[in-house]
Enzyme design. Structure first.
Site, mmCIF file in Angstrom:
data_model
loop_
_atom_site.group_PDB
_atom_site.id
_atom_site.type_symbol
_atom_site.label_atom_id
_atom_site.label_comp_id
_atom_site.label_asym_id
_atom_site.label_seq_id
_atom_site.Cartn_x
_atom_site.Cartn_y
_atom_site.Cartn_z
ATOM 1 N N GLU A 310 0.889 -1.174 0.000
ATOM 2 C CA GLU A 310 0.000 0.000 0.000
ATOM 3 C C GLU A 310 0.917 1.212 0.000
ATOM 4 O O GLU A 310 1.434 1.612 1.047
ATOM 5 C CB GLU A 310 -0.919 -0.028 1.224
ATOM 6 C CG GLU A 310 -2.194 0.771 1.027
ATOM 7 C CD GLU A 310 -1.959 2.270 1.001
ATOM 8 O OE1 GLU A 310 -2.015 2.862 -0.107
ATOM 9 O OE2 GLU A 310 -1.697 2.847 2.058
ATOM 10 N N CYS A 344 -2.060 9.121 2.581
ATOM 11 C CA CYS A 344 -1.794 8.612 1.232
ATOM 12 C C CYS A 344 -2.956 8.926 0.307
ATOM 13 O O CYS A 344 -2.793 8.972 -0.918
ATOM 14 C CB CYS A 344 -1.506 7.117 1.258
ATOM 15 S SG CYS A 344 -2.781 6.131 2.046
#
Length: 553
Positions: A310, A344
């Site tokens: 990720e 993110c």
């Protein structure tokens, strides 16, 4: 207690609030001055007590251990200092681990994996349920420490701990519903099915910005899947990392389970590389930068292990000419300024239809006037500090690059005076969508605006960056919506409509495509990444027919 000082501070705060809420004296200079004055005045009245926060989490203001291998042991690595990003002052210290201690932790995890994996999944689910309850009982002190050490505002920190709790609830249900499949066999008296079993050992490496939630996404699912876990947290948030382990380990102890089902070895890159390179670690889940994630993937692949990545995201919101502009502004404000742009999924690029570009930018600029900058634990703060001085340096470098690229910094762009790592939320207008600065992910509250003529062009802009994490389209046209979520639409793993790019729910799989890594964590069928699949054919008859009608006699 000084009455004149109290009245002076009260007057400053009331004056600043009047400017923010009613526009009194508003202008480019007075707004920035108001932000700075409000930040300093509110920070000076902070009532949090660092020692009390530490003690409430089982920590001290001295040197704490960052190594847990079923019991807390002395870290033989570097003693790191945890810093409050809102003041730049020391919180406490942590003695980190060494590569050798990581190897020892992996060995213990590997030895324990067969026993824990044999426990019925619903029984493992009950343990995860209790972990969720323990987190609920400790949500206030954990949230305070998380806010203090990471730098995110308290409301967001509490939401992060709640996210771990929610994933626990989700995982409990999974423990009774993770299912295989039964397929029709072409051979008589044969049973063809698919089964799922634990992998063994999961290695979890988390980033500074969501140390609690990302552990939760992985750990809760990995536990019900039957795996033993080894965690390496980010080096700059060792305190909250240790605090979470203290809460969870008690649950294992209370249930007569070896607490080494979750081990912690804090440390730097050498400790992480030991984890990624060890063949006894069946799955490595890594959350962090694209650059480091690429190296992790190669290390794991070289030994034919499994990796779950990720990584970064250069996320965009696309605003059509029929969009609800007020909803756009509220969404952009949270997505670009929330967590000081350090998610993110934070918004980096605002892609505006040429007919609404100026209106959106003007309203957004006005909305930024309402952003209260201050210490992350101060009530009312909306934008806290960046995490480290290095983050501030990267912010400054990217603002300079934007100017060199011919972009117009229409708001912000400066570092705020005073203690802590504070910067101004910044809006940059790009002459073209492919301006070099806008093609790079920067973990800071910098928003690039650009325009387009039609949806096809907007989709091309959205898809033009190397990452593919999150995206959102604002429109009322159903044709636009289905083009956006269809095969020729957004190429991201998260494809939203009329909501921000950040703030995902736990029920859906979280992750992205391209340089974001392709991994999926948390919800949906992400559990499959934590287990191994077997196809089983059982012959319960007396004959031996071969598949595809082959005769071998």
């Amino acid at each position: 207690f000084s009455v004149p000082l109290f009245l002076t501070r009260l007057f400053i705060i009331v004056t600043m609030l009047a400017k923010v809420l009613f526009g009194v004296g508003r202008g480019p200079v007075s707004v920035l001055a108001a932000s700075s004055a409000l930040r300093s005045s509110v920070r000076s009245m902070s009532s949090y007590n660092v020692k009390e926060i530490l003690n409430a989490n089982g920590l001290t203001d001295g040197v704490n251990s960052g190594v847990f291998m079923g019991e807390w042991v002395e870290g033989r690595g570097e003693v790191v200092t945890s810093v409050d990003p809102g003041t730049g002052e020391t919180i406490a210290q942590v003695a980190t681990g060494t590569p050798e201690q990581m190897t020892d932790a992996i060995a213990r995890a590997h030895a324990l994996s067969s026993t824990f994996g044999a426990m019925p999944a619903p029984a493992r689910g009950e343990i995860v349920r209790q972990i969720g309850e323990a987190l609920r009982a400790n949500i206030e002190p954990l949230s305070q420490l998380l806010s203090l050490e990471v730098g995110k505002i308290y409301a967001e920190a509490k939401g992060e701990v709640q996210e771990f709790i929610d994933v626990c609830d989700f995982a409990v249900g999974l423990s009774r519903s993770m299912n295989g499949s039964i397929f029709p066999s072409e051979r008589p008296n044969h049973y063809l099915m698919e089964t799922w079993n634990p992998l063994g050992v999961t290695g979890i490496i988390t980033a500074f910005n969501f140390p609690v939630a990302v552990l939760g996404w992985n750990l809760a699912i990995s536990l019900v899947a039957g795996n033993v876990n080894v965690w390496k947290g980010a080096p700059t948030v060792p305190l909250v990392t240790a605090a979470v382990v203290k809460v969870i380990s008690k649950v294992f102890e209370q249930n007569g389970i070896d607490p080494a089902v979750l081990q912690l070895v804090s440390g730097g890159a050498d400790v992480g590389q030991t984890l990624t390179n060890d063949p006894r670690v069946n799955l490595v889940s890594f959350t962090g930068s694209t650059e480091v994630g690429k190296a992790v993937a190669m290390d794991v692949q070289n030994r034919f292990g499994k990796s779950l990545l990720e990584l970064g995201g250069n996320n965009a919101i696309v605003v059509m000419d029929d969009a609800d502009i007020d909803m756009v502004v509220r969404s952009v404000l949270f997505a670009a300024v929330g967590t000081a742009g350090q998610r993110c999924t934070s918004l980096r690029r605002l892609v505006l239809h040429e007919s609404v570009h100026d209106e959106v930018v003007e309203k957004l600029n006005n909305a930024y006037d309402h952003v209260r900058i201050g210490h992350q634990l101060d009530e009312g703060t909306l934008c806290g500090p960046l995490h480290t001085q290095a983050s501030v340096d990267k912010f400054q470098a990217m603002v300079s690059q934007a100017k060199a690229d011919g972009c117009n910094v229409i708001r912000g762009g400066k570092v705020l005076d005073g203690p802590g790592f504070f910067v101004e939320p910044t809006i940059v207008q790009c002459p073209t969508a492919d301006s070099p600065c806008a093609m790079v992910e920067t973990f800071a509250p910098i928003l690039y605006t650009m325009d387009f003529k039609d949806l096809d062009e907007a989709i091309a802009i959205n898809n033009s960056v190397e990452q593919g994490l999150s995206s959102s389209l604002f429109t009322k046209d159903t044709a636009n919506i289905f083009q956006w979520i269809g095969p020729n639409g957004s190429d991201c793993g998260i494809v939203n409509v009329n909501i921000p790019t950040n703030g995902a729910e736990i029920g859906g799989a979280f992750g992205g495509e391209k340089a974001t890594g392709g991994g999926r964590e948390s919800g949906s069928d992400s559990w499959k990444q934590y287990m191994k699949r077997s196809t089983c054919t059982i012959n319960y008859g007396t004959e031996l027919p071969l598949a595809q009608g082959i005769k071998f006699e």
